[in-house]
Scaffold this active site. Structure first.
Site, PDB file in Angstrom:
ATOM      1  N   ARG A  25     -20.416 -27.763  -7.158  1.00 39.29           N
ATOM      2  CA  ARG A  25     -20.472 -27.271  -5.926  1.00 39.29           C
ATOM      3  C   ARG A  25     -18.773 -27.815  -4.642  1.00 39.29           C
ATOM      4  O   ARG A  25     -19.446 -29.044  -3.986  1.00 39.29           O
ATOM      5  CB  ARG A  25     -21.960 -28.639  -5.156  1.00 39.29           C
ATOM      6  CG  ARG A  25     -23.155 -27.596  -6.691  1.00 39.29           C
ATOM      7  CD  ARG A  25     -23.879 -26.363  -5.872  1.00 39.29           C
ATOM      8  NE  ARG A  25     -25.083 -26.080  -6.480  1.00 39.29           N
ATOM      9  CZ  ARG A  25     -24.599 -25.723  -7.806  1.00 39.29           C
ATOM     10  NH1 ARG A  25     -24.259 -25.558  -8.161  1.00 39.29           N
ATOM     11  NH2 ARG A  25     -26.232 -25.572  -8.460  1.00 39.29           N
ATOM     12  N   SER A  57     -31.741 -27.092  -2.510  1.00 32.44           N
ATOM     13  CA  SER A  57     -31.058 -28.484  -3.712  1.00 32.44           C
ATOM     14  C   SER A  57     -30.978 -29.332  -2.458  1.00 32.44           C
ATOM     15  O   SER A  57     -29.929 -28.798  -1.541  1.00 32.44           O
ATOM     16  CB  SER A  57     -30.253 -28.326  -5.190  1.00 32.44           C
ATOM     17  OG  SER A  57     -31.348 -27.718  -5.849  1.00 32.44           O
ATOM     18  N   GLU A 100     -25.833 -32.752  -0.881  1.00 31.42           N
ATOM     19  CA  GLU A 100     -25.690 -31.602  -0.383  1.00 31.42           C
ATOM     20  C   GLU A 100     -25.005 -30.206   0.106  1.00 31.42           C
ATOM     21  O   GLU A 100     -24.437 -30.216   0.223  1.00 31.42           O
ATOM     22  CB  GLU A 100     -26.229 -30.399  -2.177  1.00 31.42           C
ATOM     23  CG  GLU A 100     -25.813 -29.156  -2.469  1.00 31.42           C
ATOM     24  CD  GLU A 100     -26.529 -27.755  -3.393  1.00 31.42           C
ATOM     25  OE1 GLU A 100     -26.922 -28.425  -4.790  1.00 31.42           O
ATOM     26  OE2 GLU A 100     -26.354 -26.672  -2.837  1.00 31.42           O
TER      27      GLU A 100
HETATM   28  C1  FAD Z   1     -33.906 -21.363  -0.621  1.00 35.34           C
HETATM   29  C2  FAD Z   1     -32.597 -22.057  -0.622  1.00 35.34           C
HETATM   30  C3  FAD Z   1     -31.780 -22.047  -2.625  1.00 35.34           C
HETATM   31  C4  FAD Z   1     -30.991 -22.266  -2.587  1.00 35.34           C
HETATM   32  N1  FAD Z   1     -30.587 -22.170  -4.326  1.00 35.34           N
HETATM   33  C5  FAD Z   1     -28.629 -22.521  -4.428  1.00 35.34           C
HETATM   34  C6  FAD Z   1     -28.489 -22.368  -5.852  1.00 35.34           C
HETATM   35  O1  FAD Z   1     -28.908 -21.811  -6.223  1.00 35.34           O
HETATM   36  N2  FAD Z   1     -27.080 -23.085  -5.893  1.00 35.34           N
HETATM   37  C7  FAD Z   1     -26.215 -23.257  -4.872  1.00 35.34           C
HETATM   38  O2  FAD Z   1     -25.269 -23.181  -5.049  1.00 35.34           O
HETATM   39  N3  FAD Z   1     -26.878 -22.782  -3.546  1.00 35.34           N
HETATM   40  C8  FAD Z   1     -27.807 -22.162  -3.648  1.00 35.34           C
HETATM   41  N4  FAD Z   1     -28.545 -22.801  -2.577  1.00 35.34           N
HETATM   42  C9  FAD Z   1     -27.540 -23.300  -1.362  1.00 35.34           C
HETATM   43  C10 FAD Z   1     -26.862 -22.347  -0.126  1.00 35.34           C
HETATM   44  O3  FAD Z   1     -27.497 -20.929  -0.864  1.00 35.34           O
HETATM   45  C11 FAD Z   1     -25.608 -22.487  -0.154  1.00 35.34           C
HETATM   46  O4  FAD Z   1     -25.136 -23.097  -0.028  1.00 35.34           O
HETATM   47  C12 FAD Z   1     -24.865 -21.044   0.354  1.00 35.34           C
HETATM   48  O5  FAD Z   1     -23.721 -20.164  -0.137  1.00 35.34           O
HETATM   49  C13 FAD Z   1     -25.158 -20.653   1.731  1.00 35.34           C
HETATM   50  O6  FAD Z   1     -24.689 -19.324   2.378  1.00 35.34           O
HETATM   51  P1  FAD Z   1     -24.862 -19.268   3.972  1.00 35.34           P
HETATM   52  O7  FAD Z   1     -23.524 -18.314   4.230  1.00 35.34           O
HETATM   53  O8  FAD Z   1     -26.094 -20.466   4.192  1.00 35.34           O
HETATM   54  O9  FAD Z   1     -24.040 -20.875   4.722  1.00 35.34           O
HETATM   55  P2  FAD Z   1     -23.809 -22.194   5.807  1.00 35.34           P
HETATM   56  O10 FAD Z   1     -25.317 -22.835   5.632  1.00 35.34           O
HETATM   57  O11 FAD Z   1     -24.089 -21.322   6.833  1.00 35.34           O
HETATM   58  O12 FAD Z   1     -22.946 -22.397   5.511  1.00 35.34           O
HETATM   59  C14 FAD Z   1     -22.716 -23.858   4.404  1.00 35.34           C
HETATM   60  C15 FAD Z   1     -21.144 -23.833   4.825  1.00 35.34           C
HETATM   61  O13 FAD Z   1     -20.042 -22.996   4.613  1.00 35.34           O
HETATM   62  C16 FAD Z   1     -19.465 -23.244   5.759  1.00 35.34           C
HETATM   63  N5  FAD Z   1     -19.072 -21.246   5.705  1.00 35.34           N
HETATM   64  C17 FAD Z   1     -20.025 -20.654   5.943  1.00 35.34           C
HETATM   65  N6  FAD Z   1     -19.488 -19.778   6.379  1.00 35.34           N
HETATM   66  C18 FAD Z   1     -17.922 -19.798   6.425  1.00 35.34           C
HETATM   67  C19 FAD Z   1     -17.082 -18.645   6.352  1.00 35.34           C
HETATM   68  N7  FAD Z   1     -17.396 -17.530   6.073  1.00 35.34           N
HETATM   69  N8  FAD Z   1     -15.317 -19.780   5.805  1.00 35.34           N
HETATM   70  C20 FAD Z   1     -15.856 -21.226   6.141  1.00 35.34           C
HETATM   71  N9  FAD Z   1     -16.613 -21.875   6.077  1.00 35.34           N
HETATM   72  C21 FAD Z   1     -17.484 -21.502   6.068  1.00 35.34           C
HETATM   73  C22 FAD Z   1     -20.292 -23.627   6.812  1.00 35.34           C
HETATM   74  O14 FAD Z   1     -19.674 -24.264   7.892  1.00 35.34           O
HETATM   75  C23 FAD Z   1     -21.170 -24.746   5.867  1.00 35.34           C
HETATM   76  O15 FAD Z   1     -20.093 -25.777   5.918  1.00 35.34           O
HETATM   77  C24 FAD Z   1     -29.530 -21.949  -1.682  1.00 35.34           C
HETATM   78  C25 FAD Z   1     -30.302 -22.759  -0.306  1.00 35.34           C
HETATM   79  C26 FAD Z   1     -32.039 -22.414   0.012  1.00 35.34           C
HETATM   80  C27 FAD Z   1     -32.344 -22.791   1.010  1.00 35.34           C
END
Ligand code: FAD
Length: 333
Positions: free
Chosen positions: A163, A233, A329
């Site tokens: 992570r 998580s 996280e």
């Molecule tokens: C129901 C649920 C289940 C999940 N299950 C998992 C799992 O099984 N495994 C897991 O690893 N995660 C899990 N997650 C967490 C999440 O899905 C991941 O971290 C995902 O990659 C976040 O994507 P996002 O586009 O929503 O990012 P955001 O939440 O919008 O951003 C997250 C971070 O990434 C940065 N960011 C976003 N886009 C960019 C970019 N283009 N360039 C630079 N930085 C950027 C943001 O600034 C922020 O710091 C889960 C979340 C939920 C709600």
């Protein structure tokens, strides 16, 4: 060129926290993103928001925000059993996985249904069911604020860990533009994880069957943010020394522990929180999911401080009970 405007970010984060973005720019392509970033200059490093599924946002966000939407996925041909897949940052992660699995390419199937965008996936090296993004990633194309230019980071330069990555350790330095993966038609599947184990003994298991199983397990286990707002998580699984793990196992023989190759031991954060009595807990506006102790939920009207207050109470009680420090996280803005 799109314009910089105030934007209600409540529907742009899966915890549904109220958040007014004062200066938000939405772009529909990687090239537009680069033009905008070059124009803003070195001092205006924005918060990039994908689908907001790993963010805990404040009520007012005064710093610049960049949202990259959409984009394309390219499959490069001519590499025998393997293919290079290049996806733009704004592509929805699970749509990429669906396309790859649909074409029979192996490597991303265990990461099915993780919410979010391709651009955010390398930030915390997303992982599930024994597979991490880093296992198939070749390179990440970024805009680097240090050089104010586009550059390519090969997988090793991304410093991936559990992570974690250079993108998380050096926040606001890089904007991820594109991610490239190497996938394969015949690579062995990863089926060591609990609910996937039985598939290992099936004679003709397919990549599509694994994706279908992962989806059904996730849907049964994890609350859908569209119905119960959450950020997945909320705490990482803590890693402790072998000595501490032994002491804990003596006091709590049923404690879930996973020995790591470096001699340390990973504990299950969900188990610790559950045993501390938090599962199903409801504070006024924030709670802990009734089936998944690792998931904090917005019960209605919660703000960032409601979520962080509850997270702090959970952290403190696990520390008091087990002497183990939990680490949050999602990204707290
Ligand atoms: C129901 C649920 C289940 C999940 N299950 C998992 C799992 O099984 N495994 C897991 O690893 N995660 C899990 N997650 C967490 C999440 O899905 C991941 O971290 C995902 O990659 C976040 O994507 P996002 O586009 O929503 O990012 P955001 O939440 O919008 O951003 C997250 C971070 O990434 C940065 N960011 C976003 N886009 C960019 C970019 N283009 N360039 C630079 N930085 C950027 C943001 O600034 C922020 O710091 C889960 C979340 C939920 C709600």
């Amino acid at each position: 060129m799109p314009t910089l405007t105030p934007f209600d970010l409540c529907s742009r984060n899966t915890l549904a926290l109220p958040c007014q973005g004062a200066k938000v720019q939405v772009v529909d392509s990687v090239d537009d993103a680069v033009n905008v970033l070059s124009g803003w200059g070195e001092l205006a490093r924005p918060l990039v928001i994908g689908l907001g599924s790993n963010l805990v946002l404040p009520e007012l966000l005064e710093e610049p925000v960049l949202i990259i939407r959409g984009g394309s996925v390219q499959f490069m041909e001519g590499q025998g059993d393997s293919v290079t897949v290049v996806a733009d940052a704004g592509v929805v992660w699970d749509e990429l996985v669906a396309q790859c699995v649909g074409a029979g390419w192996r490597g991303l199937e265990n990461l099915s249904l993780i919410p979010g965008t391709v651009g955010a996936a390398p930030v915390q090296n997303i992982g599930a069911y024994g597979v991490e993004l880093k296992d198939s990633l070749i390179y990440v194309d970024v805009f680097d604020f240090e050089s104010m230019s586009r550059r390519r980071l090969e997988a090793q330069a991304c410093k991936f860990d559990y992570r974690d990555s250079i993108f998380k350790r050096e926040p606001r330095r890089f904007v991820v533009l594109r991610v490239a993966f190497r996938l394969n038609k015949n690579a062995p599947f990863t089926l060591a994880y609990g609910e996937l184990k039985y598939l290992a003994s099936e004679p003709d298991v397919t990549v599509q069957a694994i994706r279908a199983k992962v989806i059904s397990v996730r849907q049964a286990k994890l609350p859908d943010p569209a119905c119960i707002p959450n950020a997945g998580s909320f705490f990482k699984n803590p890693v402790v020394s072998k000595d501490q793990a032994l002491r804990l196992a003596n006091r709590f023989p049923e404690m879930v522990q996973y020995p790591l190759t470096d001699g340390q031991v990973k504990l299950a954060a969900g188990w610790l929180i559950d045993q501390a009595g938090w599962k199903g807990h409801r504070a006024s506006r924030a709670g802990i999911h009734e089936r998944q102790a690792l998931v904090l939920t917005n019960l209605g009207g919660a703000t960032q401080s409601d979520i962080l207050e509850l997270a702090n109470d959970v952290y403190q009680s696990v520390l008091d009970l087990y002497g183990v420090e939990l680490e949050i996280e999602p990204v707290i803005v």
